[in-house]
Design a protein around this motif. Structure first.
Motif: not given
Length: 632
Positions: A348-354, A380-384, A451-453, A459-463
């Protein structure tokens, strides 16, 4: 099948329109919107925009617009019911099985039975009440006689006509009832000095009390039944009236200050009650779940933050924290409703702001809650998306921190909140001796589990893994100090396209920065052909960075001679060994190439409309590049 509006609203609230449309259209974040080429008409320059905060899309070329439902109906030529079934399955919001389910918001109201009129003591007054009968013929109070009727509870006024009775409407609506109850509690506040004193002690102004519609629930065990005698069934459906083991009804909230809870549409859907006596347990009570109240899918303060057009969002622990922050000019604070935060709350919050922040107490319980929230948030942590952790000083919550240390201190500590990467490193490394190989190994083992989660795509996993390796001193070797001058001199010897290819071969996950170029680049260029290969196999890349490099080199074997030459001439590894530097350079070169291709297209636009769109994109891109230069 008729679908009630509240079900449609709930499905739209739980649908991420950017994610949904992004499955059909390649979208790029541009400011607060996402843009791409419109799927409803042919165009080469993106004029299709998606607004996550408004859950809305609009094409400035063909004027197509609407919400997630309209998009699926138009893109697939499907009817409303089919689309709603798909979204229902995706969001987990159940559709009504038949028309009878539409009545879940309704309840049967009761007829109000007249109360005894104690003033009817004289024959004159009795005669006035019953004009058809001679006064001398009445020896008793007719209302008293009626109350003593042996079958009073089963009395049907229809048998005798409805004179003297007020027949209530057959059905009531739960939303209407909740609004009436909220107004009732508001009206009770001036009657309780203790409740008023509590709010004054917490520093709330009259304006703030009115803004949040705060109220008071009287001590009387049946005050709601007395205030709403026609609506007892509805009160029970909402859980505001309970029944004891002995069969006696009583009100859930008594002698408590009241916090009305509103959904994203601003409708009152429940109440929170705080005991005025600290010895009473539990201190806080919330309305139970009902047809209109689902605490795991609601955030206190969300509606108010959206109404105030909040930009920054902070999840705190309690109602008073949300209210105190808003009173001090900080909109966008929200709290869960007596439950631990979950994936729905964060989405819900990520819909308001990334970019969102979660506040935690600095004690052991706060640290435990932070670890639990971290494990919920990682998938939930997609790139961005960006998550920060605001660890409050010990003995403070946001309300007390502002009152004792001031708003400036609060804002400074909030701004200094660590990003997820720094927070995770501090959280894991504090338990081990990271100066030893064994300690480093333990930290990396825990990190790998976390990080498996993370989502496999992106790219976030790798970074994050590379970040930990850097912090722990893995593979320490001499690295050139890269300055802006050094980068500029390097560019003189290499074309931007070749440098982009070198970055992609060494760091395949950074394709996310270059993907947007496919909308601009000549398909005959080598970079375009490499990007086409990435587009086909990106989702199949191994998680390990080294294996991913081998994988992409194999996939691009048709171009191995050109790639070998580029890799030898660039010495890319020396410039991008630090993951932060690789990510920054990828972003910089992507912007530079976008600018180059846009300027090329502007030389020969297809139409005046495309020329305007290209100019608009170029202006926005120039602004982004200028901002990066300022920050650098």
């Amino acid at each position: 099948m008729a679908i009630p509006q509240h079900t449609i609203d709930q499905i739209l609230d739980r649908t991420d329109i950017v994610e949904l449309i992004g499955q059909r259209v390649k979208l790029k974040k541009t400011g607060r919107t996402y843009s791409g080429c419109c799927p409803f008409h042919q165009e080469k320059s993106p004029s299709f925009h998606v607004y996550r905060d408004k859950q809305y899309y609009h094409c400035f070329g063909c004027q197509a617009n609407g919400n997630a439902i309209r998009f699926l109906m138009d893109i697939d030529n499907r009817n409303f019911i089919d689309v709603m079934k798909e979204l229902s399955s995706h969001t987990g919001v159940e559709l009504p099985k038949d028309n009878h389910d539409n009545k879940k918001l309704s309840y049967k109201r009761e007829a109000v039975k007249p109360q005894p009129k104690t003033e009817l003591k004289t024959a004159d007054s009795q005669a006035a009440q019953i004009p058809h009968e001679p006064a001398s013929s009445i020896d008793i109070d007719p209302f008293e006689a009626f109350q003593n009727y042996s079958d009073f509870d089963n009395f049907d006024p229809a048998q005798f006509g409805d004179e003297g009775f007020h027949q209530a409407p057959i059905d009531g609506n739960l939303y209407d009832l909740l609004e009436n109850i909220a107004q009732f509690y508001e009206r009770q506040l001036p009657n309780s000095k203790t409740a008023q004193q509590y709010f004054r002690h917490r520093g709330l102004s009259t304006e703030t009390i009115q803004y949040w519609r705060l109220g008071y629930a009287p001590e009387d065990w049946q005050h709601l039944e007395k205030a709403f005698p026609q609506d007892v069934e509805g009160l029970k459906l909402l859980g505001l009236i309970r029944t004891s083991d002995s069969g006696r009804d009583f009100d859930l909230l008594r002698d408590r200050v009241i916090f009305p809870i509103r959904d994203s549409k601003g409708r009152v859907v429940g109440f929170g009650g705080r005991a005025l006596n600290d010895e009473i347990k539990p201190k806080y009570i919330n309305s139970p779940d009902s047809e209109v109240f689902h605490k795991n899918q609601l955030l206190y303060g969300l509606y108010e933050g959206r109404k105030d057009r909040a930009q920054n969002w902070l999840m705190v622990e309690g109602y008073m924290d949300v209210i105190a922050l808003q009173q001090n000019g900080i909109s966008g604070a929200v709290a869960t409703l007596g439950t631990a935060s979950n994936a729905d709350h964060l989405n819900i919050l990520f819909k308001q702001n990334s970019q969102i922040t979660i506040a935690f107490d600095g004690d052991a319980a706060g640290q435990k809650a932070a670890r639990r929230t971290l494990e919920i948030a990682l998938p939930l942590l997609n790139d961005g998306r960006e998550l920060k952790f605001f660890v409050l000083p010990k003995e403070h919550d946001p309300d007390s921190l502002i009152r004792k240390e001031g708003l400036e201190t609060f804002n400074r500590l909030w701004q200094q909140s660590p990003l997820l990467s720094d927070f995770v490193f501090a959280l894991l490394s504090q338990n081990y001796e990271i100066a030893t190989p064994e300690g480093k190994s333990q930290v990396m083992a825990e990190l790998n589990q976390l990080t498996e989660l993370l989502p496999k795509q992106g790219s976030y996993r790798y970074l994050l893994r590379q970040f930990f390796k850097e912090k722990l001193g893995f593979n320490k070797k001499w690295q050139p100090q890269i300055s802006l001058d050094a980068t500029l001199s390097f560019k003189q010897n290499m074309g931007n396209e070749e440098f982009a290819i070198a970055i992609l071969m060494q760091h395949p996950f950074l394709y996310i920065h270059f993907e947007v170029l496919r909308a601009f680049i000549d398909p005959n260029e080598l970079l375009a052909q490499i990007l086409a290969v990435f587009d086909r196999i990106f989702d199949e890349l191994p998680d390990d960075q080294e294996l991913a490099t081998y994988y992409i080199l194999g996939a691009c074997s048709a171009y191995h001679l050109e790639l070998s030459d580029i890799m030898q001439r660039t010495n890319i590894q020396a410039f991008t060994e630090a993951p932060e530097m690789a990510d920054k350079l990828a972003s910089d070169y992507s912007l530079a190439l976008q600018e180059k291709y846009l300027k090329q297209k502007l030389k020969s636009p297809i139409s005046l409309s495309e020329s305007r769109n290209l100019r608009k994109q170029l202006n926005e891109l120039t602004r982004q590049i200028s901002l990066k230069l300022v920050h650098n």
